[in-house]
Design an enzyme around this catalytic site. Structure first.
Site, short mmCIF file in Angstrom:
data_model
loop_
_atom_site.label_atom_id
_atom_site.label_comp_id
_atom_site.label_asym_id
_atom_site.label_seq_id
_atom_site.Cartn_x
_atom_site.Cartn_y
_atom_site.Cartn_z
N ASP A 171 0.87 -1.17 0.00
CA ASP A 171 0.00 0.00 0.00
C ASP A 171 0.91 1.22 0.00
O ASP A 171 1.56 1.53 1.01
CB ASP A 171 -0.89 -0.02 1.25
CG ASP A 171 -1.86 1.14 1.32
OD1 ASP A 171 -1.64 2.15 0.60
OD2 ASP A 171 -2.82 1.07 2.10
N SER A 205 -1.90 14.12 -13.78
CA SER A 205 -3.23 14.33 -14.38
C SER A 205 -3.27 15.77 -14.84
O SER A 205 -2.54 16.62 -14.31
CB SER A 205 -4.33 14.10 -13.35
OG SER A 205 -5.58 14.56 -13.81
N TYR A 251 -8.30 15.26 -4.77
CA TYR A 251 -7.56 14.73 -5.92
C TYR A 251 -6.77 15.84 -6.59
O TYR A 251 -5.59 15.68 -6.92
CB TYR A 251 -8.54 14.09 -6.90
CG TYR A 251 -7.88 13.33 -8.03
CD1 TYR A 251 -7.45 12.02 -7.85
CD2 TYR A 251 -7.70 13.93 -9.28
CE1 TYR A 251 -6.84 11.32 -8.88
CE2 TYR A 251 -7.09 13.23 -10.32
CZ TYR A 251 -6.67 11.93 -10.12
OH TYR A 251 -6.06 11.24 -11.14
N LYS A 260 -2.70 16.14 -6.87
CA LYS A 260 -2.05 16.15 -8.18
C LYS A 260 -1.23 17.42 -8.41
O LYS A 260 -0.17 17.37 -9.04
CB LYS A 260 -3.09 15.95 -9.28
CG LYS A 260 -3.71 14.55 -9.28
CD LYS A 260 -2.63 13.48 -9.49
CE LYS A 260 -3.17 12.08 -9.48
NZ LYS A 260 -2.12 11.07 -9.74
N THR A 283 -10.26 3.88 -18.13
CA THR A 283 -9.92 2.78 -17.22
C THR A 283 -11.06 2.60 -16.22
O THR A 283 -12.00 3.40 -16.15
CB THR A 283 -8.62 3.09 -16.44
OG1 THR A 283 -8.89 4.14 -15.50
CG2 THR A 283 -7.49 3.49 -17.38
#
Length: 244
Positions: A61, A141, A155, A159, A190
């Site tokens: 992890d 991203s 997120y 990023k 995906t």
């Protein structure tokens, strides 16, 4: 006969990580594939076909520093030297907007996307410094360039941080023969998309990037002559459907 080059790919159980690992293995690299689920890593190995023997699975992890430290130690004991590191592990949650995002989800997203990258880079840098060479590719991203509501604040923050971390590697380690590339893709078709509050339909996914598209960017940065550094690659869908 020269020794095969060696790489580590995180998030190698699916998506861009899987594609990157397989492409490297098919080019003769020995690749440590890292992921939380050994079953998905075994699927990656099976999909490599004739190159399967070049892939070695490690359960880890990446958001847990103690696991990364133990895994990196095991990889280095087996491989001795690391020529390339691709940080592709990523995480998000469906309930991602400010209105409903939980503190624990915010922290977990940052742990995987940003801290996990930092943990692996920190573990591998001493080996690269000793060899005066190495390429680090961080799969970021375009949400690390522009904040999009669809991505969520955690997120996006992770990023932006991952992109800044990549820049810092180049700023500090270029003199040590180490280079880093930040790959910033737009939408990729995906299973990661299934975590969106409203997952896109199949027609929309056909017009997105494929994992292979992004993996090709990572390999491009790695395989450039050592006198050149590709600091950042921004790749977005062209709007045309994926070729079959």
């Amino acid at each position: 006969m020269s020794e095969p080059r060696k790489a580590i790919v995180t998030g190698a159980g699916s998506g861009v990580g899987r594609s990157s690992a397989i492409k490297l293995a098919q080019k003769g690299w020995q690749v440590a594939i890292v992921g939380r689920n050994l079953e998905t890593l075994e699927t990656t190995i099976q999909e490599a076909n004739e190159a399967a023997d070049n892939l070695v699975p490690f359960k880890c992890d990446v958001g847990r520093s103690e696991q990364v430290s133990a895994t990196a130690k095991a990889i280095l004991e087996k491989f001795k030297n690391i020529d390339a590191l691709i940080n592709s592990a990523g995480f998000n949650v469906p309930d991602r907007s400010f209105e409903i995002l939980k503190h624990e989800d915010f922290e977990r997203i940052v742990d995987v996307n940003l801290n996990g990258t930092h943990y692996f880079v920190s573990e591998i840098l001493p080996n690269m410094r000793a060899n005066k060479s190495g390429t680090i590719v961080n799969i970021v991203s375009d949400a690390g360039i522009t904040a999009y509501p669809k991505s969520g604040p955690s997120y996006v923050a992770s990023k932006f941080g991952q992109r800044g971390l990549t820049m810092s590697i180049n700023a500090e380690e270029r003199s040590n023969g180490i280079r880093a590339c930040c790959v910033c893709p737009g939408d990729i078709a995906t299973k990661f998309l299934d975590q969106r509050p409203t997952p896109p339909d199949e027609d929309a996914r056909l017009k997105m990037l494929s994992p292979d598209d992004v993996a090709n960017c990572a390999l491009f940065a790695i395989e450039m002559p050592t006198n050149a550094s590709i600091d950042e690659i921004i790749v977005r869908p062209s709007g045309k459907p994926m070729e079959a």
